[in-house]
Design a protein around this motif. Sequence first.
Motif, short mmCIF file in Angstrom:
data_model
loop_
_atom_site.label_atom_id
_atom_site.label_comp_id
_atom_site.label_asym_id
_atom_site.label_seq_id
_atom_site.Cartn_x
_atom_site.Cartn_y
_atom_site.Cartn_z
N ALA A 166 0.86 -1.18 0.00
CA ALA A 166 0.00 0.00 0.00
C ALA A 166 0.90 1.23 0.00
CB ALA A 166 -0.91 0.00 1.22
N ASN A 167 0.53 2.24 -0.79
CA ASN A 167 1.38 3.41 -0.97
C ASN A 167 0.56 4.70 -0.94
OD1 ASN A 167 3.59 1.53 -1.97
ND2 ASN A 167 2.09 1.29 -3.61
N ILE A 168 1.20 5.77 -0.50
CA ILE A 168 0.59 7.10 -0.58
C ILE A 168 1.69 8.10 -0.95
CG2 ILE A 168 0.86 7.47 1.92
CD1 ILE A 168 -1.66 9.26 1.75
N PHE A 169 1.39 8.96 -1.93
CA PHE A 169 2.30 10.00 -2.39
C PHE A 169 1.56 11.34 -2.31
CE2 PHE A 169 3.21 6.05 -4.47
CZ PHE A 169 4.58 5.95 -4.54
N HIS A 170 2.22 12.35 -1.77
CA HIS A 170 1.55 13.65 -1.62
C HIS A 170 2.49 14.77 -2.07
CE1 HIS A 170 -1.08 16.78 -0.12
NE2 HIS A 170 -0.04 17.31 0.51
N ALA A 171 1.96 15.62 -2.97
CA ALA A 171 2.70 16.79 -3.45
C ALA A 171 1.96 18.05 -3.00
CB ALA A 171 2.80 16.76 -4.97
N PRO A 172 2.54 18.86 -2.11
CA PRO A 172 1.88 20.09 -1.66
C PRO A 172 1.71 21.12 -2.78
CG PRO A 172 3.66 19.44 -0.17
CD PRO A 172 3.80 18.61 -1.39
N ASN A 173 2.57 21.05 -3.80
CA ASN A 173 2.52 22.02 -4.91
C ASN A 173 2.72 21.25 -6.22
OD1 ASN A 173 2.44 24.35 -6.43
ND2 ASN A 173 4.47 25.07 -5.80
N TRP A 174 1.70 20.51 -6.61
CA TRP A 174 1.77 19.60 -7.76
C TRP A 174 2.09 20.36 -9.05
CZ3 TRP A 174 -1.70 18.95 -12.01
CH2 TRP A 174 -1.51 17.76 -12.74
#
Length: 282
Positions: A166-174
Motif C-alpha cells: 500500500a502506498n501514498i504520495f503527496h505533493a503540496p505544490n503539484w
Amino acid sequence: MGKFSGFAKAKTALVFAGALSVSIFAGAANAADIPSSAEAPPPPAPAISAWGLSFGTVFTSDYNFRGISQSARRAAVQGTAEITYTLNPNFQLYANVFGSSLKLPSQASMELDGSFGIRPSWNDLAFDFGATYYGYPGELPGIKSEFWEYYGKVSYKLFGKLTLGANIFHAPNWLNLGVKGTYYSGTAALELPYNFAVSGELGHYEIGGANPDYTYWNAGISYTYKVATLDLRYHDTNLSRANCAVLAGNTKWCGQAFIASLKFNYSINNLFASEAPIAAKY
C-alpha cells in the motif's frame, strides 16, 4: 627363596620402567596435538562495508507515469542509480537519482529526479518513507514544472512468494501549479517458477483545482534472467479524452496501452570495504 625374591624385584622394575616409557610417549603425542602458543592466529576476515550501490538502465516502448504517457506514446531510455547505507539488518538509509527521455508540451529536454529516504523492516514487513524532487530541465520560458512529493510505502510478504503493498504520495505544490496532488495505490506481486512473476497496481489520483481526479491500473508479467528483466504490461485509466487533454495536453496519452520494457540492474553490496591487514607471522 632369595633367588625368586630377587627375580620378582627385577621383574617389577622392568614393568615399572616400561609403563613409564609408554606414559612419556603418550604424553608427548598428546602435547603434539595442542597448537603451539608461538603459532600466529589465522588472518581476520575482510572488513564488510555497510555501503551499497545499485544502478540500472531501462529501454521502454512508452514512458507511462500513473497512467499518462510522458513520451508521446514513443520509446524512452531511462537510467537509475542508488546508494544505500545499512545501519543494521532492519534499517537502511538511501538516496537515488532517476533520469528519462520524454516528450511533453513544456518541451523539457528530460526528466531528472532525486529521492532520499529510510527503509525500516521487520521480518517480512517492510516500510519506505522519503521524498522525491521532480525536475524538468529545458522547459519553455515561463514554465517551471518542478515539484516535491513525499511518500510512504508498506509491503508484506506472504508464503515467501506473494507481496502485498500500500502506498501514498503527496505533493503540496503539484507541478508547481499551486494545487495539491495525492496518489493512493495498492500493489500485488507473485513470484512464479522459472524466474517469472506477475504483478499489478490499482491507484487513485486526487488533484486540486480544476484538474480532474482519476483511477489508474496496470497488470503485467515479467521474466528475469541474471541482471536482465523483460516486463510486458497493460496500463489504463478512467480519464475521458477531454480530461486527458486537461492533465496531459493531449487527448490520446491517457488511454489503454500495452508497454514492453527491458531492464538491466546491477548492484555492489560491499562498497568502500577495505581488506583487513594480514597478520604477521613470527
